[in-house]
Design an enzyme around this catalytic site. Sequence first.
Site, PDB file in Angstrom:
ATOM      1  N   LYS A 163      31.644  44.860  41.616  1.00 50.99           N
ATOM      2  CA  LYS A 163      31.844  43.164  42.625  1.00 50.99           C
ATOM      3  C   LYS A 163      32.401  43.056  43.754  1.00 50.99           C
ATOM      4  CE  LYS A 163      35.833  40.958  42.236  1.00 50.99           C
ATOM      5  NZ  LYS A 163      35.385  40.689  43.396  1.00 50.99           N
ATOM      6  N   GLU A 196      41.949  53.809  43.543  1.00 53.43           N
ATOM      7  CA  GLU A 196      42.666  53.973  45.502  1.00 53.43           C
ATOM      8  C   GLU A 196      43.530  52.958  45.906  1.00 53.43           C
ATOM      9  OE1 GLU A 196      42.001  56.674  46.832  1.00 53.43           O
ATOM     10  OE2 GLU A 196      39.381  57.887  46.396  1.00 53.43           O
ATOM     11  N   CYS A 212      43.068  51.410  55.008  1.00 53.14           N
ATOM     12  CA  CYS A 212      44.606  51.750  53.664  1.00 53.14           C
ATOM     13  C   CYS A 212      45.005  52.983  54.266  1.00 53.14           C
ATOM     14  CB  CYS A 212      43.461  51.828  52.324  1.00 53.14           C
ATOM     15  SG  CYS A 212      42.100  53.298  52.655  1.00 53.14           S
ATOM     16  N   GLU A 251      53.276  47.712  53.314  1.00 53.50           N
ATOM     17  CA  GLU A 251      51.760  47.951  54.056  1.00 53.50           C
ATOM     18  C   GLU A 251      51.173  47.102  54.046  1.00 53.50           C
ATOM     19  OE1 GLU A 251      48.108  47.758  51.849  1.00 53.50           O
ATOM     20  OE2 GLU A 251      47.056  49.645  52.427  1.00 53.50           O
TER      21      GLU A 251
HETATM   22  P1  NAP Z   1      43.450  43.398  46.322  1.00 55.54           P
HETATM   23  O1  NAP Z   1      43.476  42.199  46.541  1.00 55.54           O
HETATM   24  O2  NAP Z   1      43.864  43.989  45.842  1.00 55.54           O
HETATM   25  O3  NAP Z   1      41.114  43.403  46.121  1.00 55.54           O
HETATM   26  C1  NAP Z   1      40.786  44.259  45.992  1.00 55.54           C
HETATM   27  C2  NAP Z   1      39.740  44.064  44.468  1.00 55.54           C
HETATM   28  O4  NAP Z   1      39.745  43.365  43.027  1.00 55.54           O
HETATM   29  C3  NAP Z   1      38.706  42.403  45.351  1.00 55.54           C
HETATM   30  O5  NAP Z   1      37.397  42.610  44.756  1.00 55.54           O
HETATM   31  C4  NAP Z   1      39.404  41.774  44.628  1.00 55.54           C
HETATM   32  O6  NAP Z   1      39.100  39.887  44.429  1.00 55.54           O
HETATM   33  C5  NAP Z   1      39.564  41.685  43.108  1.00 55.54           C
HETATM   34  N1  NAP Z   1      40.539  41.528  42.433  1.00 55.54           N
HETATM   35  C6  NAP Z   1      41.580  41.031  42.704  1.00 55.54           C
HETATM   36  N2  NAP Z   1      42.096  40.550  41.459  1.00 55.54           N
HETATM   37  C7  NAP Z   1      42.102  41.665  40.538  1.00 55.54           C
HETATM   38  C8  NAP Z   1      41.898  41.636  38.949  1.00 55.54           C
HETATM   39  N3  NAP Z   1      43.510  40.814  38.316  1.00 55.54           N
HETATM   40  N4  NAP Z   1      41.487  41.681  38.791  1.00 55.54           N
HETATM   41  C9  NAP Z   1      40.480  42.673  39.303  1.00 55.54           C
HETATM   42  N5  NAP Z   1      40.278  42.286  40.183  1.00 55.54           N
HETATM   43  C10 NAP Z   1      40.544  41.906  40.655  1.00 55.54           C
HETATM   44  O7  NAP Z   1      43.459  44.363  48.056  1.00 55.54           O
HETATM   45  P2  NAP Z   1      42.187  43.566  49.042  1.00 55.54           P
HETATM   46  O8  NAP Z   1      43.511  42.172  49.513  1.00 55.54           O
HETATM   47  O9  NAP Z   1      41.389  42.779  48.592  1.00 55.54           O
HETATM   48  O10 NAP Z   1      42.774  44.764  49.955  1.00 55.54           O
HETATM   49  C11 NAP Z   1      43.539  45.107  50.955  1.00 55.54           C
HETATM   50  C12 NAP Z   1      44.343  45.707  50.085  1.00 55.54           C
HETATM   51  O11 NAP Z   1      43.539  47.108  49.236  1.00 55.54           O
HETATM   52  C13 NAP Z   1      45.194  46.124  50.206  1.00 55.54           C
HETATM   53  O12 NAP Z   1      46.758  47.145  50.310  1.00 55.54           O
HETATM   54  C14 NAP Z   1      44.533  48.438  50.813  1.00 55.54           C
HETATM   55  O13 NAP Z   1      45.424  49.346  51.106  1.00 55.54           O
HETATM   56  C15 NAP Z   1      43.682  48.562  49.787  1.00 55.54           C
HETATM   57  N6  NAP Z   1      43.089  49.210  49.669  1.00 55.54           N
HETATM   58  C16 NAP Z   1      42.240  50.497  49.520  1.00 55.54           C
HETATM   59  C17 NAP Z   1      42.040  51.644  49.742  1.00 55.54           C
HETATM   60  C18 NAP Z   1      42.040  53.281  49.537  1.00 55.54           C
HETATM   61  O14 NAP Z   1      40.942  53.740  49.372  1.00 55.54           O
HETATM   62  N7  NAP Z   1      43.325  53.089  48.882  1.00 55.54           N
HETATM   63  C19 NAP Z   1      40.604  51.368  50.340  1.00 55.54           C
HETATM   64  C20 NAP Z   1      40.864  49.777  51.087  1.00 55.54           C
HETATM   65  C21 NAP Z   1      41.551  49.062  50.553  1.00 55.54           C
HETATM   66  P3  NAP Z   1      38.174  39.016  45.116  1.00 55.54           P
HETATM   67  O15 NAP Z   1      39.164  39.688  46.818  1.00 55.54           O
HETATM   68  O16 NAP Z   1      37.379  39.016  45.417  1.00 55.54           O
HETATM   69  O17 NAP Z   1      39.977  38.409  44.772  1.00 55.54           O
END
Ligand code: NAP
Length: 495
Positions: free
Chosen positions: A197, A271, A305, A402
């Site tokens: 997804k 991650e 990230c 962050e």
């Molecule tokens: P996020 O809200 O955690 O979303 C990540 C993914 O999870 C999206 O596909 C999101 O769907 C989905 N999601 C949301 N709620 C969920 C749930 N309850 N159960 C399962 N999946 C769910 O993060 P984001 O705001 O998109 O991304 C930014 C964050 O990601 C930052 O904190 C960043 O540090 C972190 N990040 C980490 C890495 C790494 O390699 N460590 C890499 C990139 C980003 P939707 O977006 O469609 O709602």
Amino acid sequence: MATKKNNTIKLKFDSARNLAPAPESKSAAKIDPQYDLFINGKFEKPSGKKYFPTINPATEEKLSMIAEANTADVNKAVVAARTAYDKTWKKMPAAERAKYIYRIARMIQERAREFAIIETLDGGKPIRESRDFDVPTAANHFFYYAGWADKLEYAFPNRRTEPLGVAGQIIPWNFPLLMAAWKIAPALACGNTVVLKPAENTSLTALKLAEIIQEADLPPGVVNIITGAGATGAAIVNHADVNKIAFTGSTEVGKIIQRAIAGTNKKATLELGGKAANIIFDDAPLDQAVEGVINGIFFNQGHVCCAGSRLYVQESVFKEVVRKLKDRLETLIVGDPMDKNTDIGAINSKAQLDIINKYIRIGQQEGAEMYQPSCAVPKKGFFCKPTIFTNVAQSNRIAQEEIFGPVLAIQSFRTDDEVIEKANNTPYGLSAGVWTDKGSKIFNLTTKLRAGVVWANTFNKFDPTSPFGGYKESGYGREGGLQGLSAYVNIIENR
Ligand code: NAP
Ligand code: MG
């Protein structure tokens, strides 16, 4: 021969850097008005008949409508993945599996320009980055893991491995295609099937990848790509027939996933977020270090990230480094992500821009000193000037939390021990950077910094052969390299 008309052509210069606009053409990218779910090798309408828009964050214009998968669709995708696993993929000779993965890699290369344009239109990152980093690195991941598919016995000598089964993979919006490649390539190489997804803001390149997977004739159900928001992700996590969850995203959602799979035998790699420290010692090549810091935090609008969002500078060179940073900020171009000269593109969404602006206000309220360059920022779309803060305290929220945007918190330090203590003083531990002329200092710090990746005299370098992952609240498990394979197999000790 020059004509009079040619002689009178006036070049329109960009006042910021005296460069004429150099926009990439959109014509190489075909975006359909609507996208369905990719299940069992076919594009299918969502059973709830719901679609949501995806927009270009640089213009706020709608690009397409994306299907929203509900739990029935998730179940369909998992059943397709399970059937493909049992009937086809698990049984296929590994060298045959490798051929499919190579084919995907080559097809990404062939359509690289189209992928880069769509990535930039849908996500807001500069075309230079999509073109030179995201798309080629995504293809490289498929090439790299294709190579391992029939060599797992060398990856795990004297041990037998078996695939895990169905992998549920959930990815964020900052590197949409690359994250899909990071997740799909090792899973397939090890013999697993996939339900992936993408993030709701950036589904388009994953759906384009689905087209490639269909054209590559991958057996139906081996890769399923289903779109939707958090609820769709949660339905994948909670599905009883999923054997592994690979998640990249926020620490907050990572914790929800950990709770959801507790007590099940689902494996997981998470991650999560980061708050990386870049550390400049007084013996470092300062111009090179400043360039690395700029790249480390302003690359991809700070939507990284492992972004170097904290900077520690040794006291004797502190003023000089801050001056050099400010000078360099003046030359950065913020604006149209489709322009090949743009350094900082659009913030991915209005919601993310609001979060970044909130932290900029918090930084000022905390008493830190803010500096932003004088560059112009487009009125329409979501943009943020590169921002640096000095006079920052270790306890300030801008030094601890962050922000996920182009915001850098700078502090000074005197000794190695002090900077190690400060760099380790956050809940995160994804990456760090050390800038020094002395190898001994590099070794001292790399062993003491609690971060999954420590770059020395460089930053944000990625390669499919290198493992990547976090300490502490940055998650667990590794992606990339050999370690990335072990996340997709059960290892049976005695052959
Ligand atoms: P996020 O809200 O955690 O979303 C990540 C993914 O999870 C999206 O596909 C999101 O769907 C989905 N999601 C949301 N709620 C969920 C749930 N309850 N159960 C399962 N999946 C769910 O993060 P984001 O705001 O998109 O991304 C930014 C964050 O990601 C930052 O904190 C960043 O540090 C972190 N990040 C980490 C890495 C790494 O390699 N460590 C890499 C990139 C980003 P939707 O977006 O469609 O709602
Ligand atoms: Mg979008």
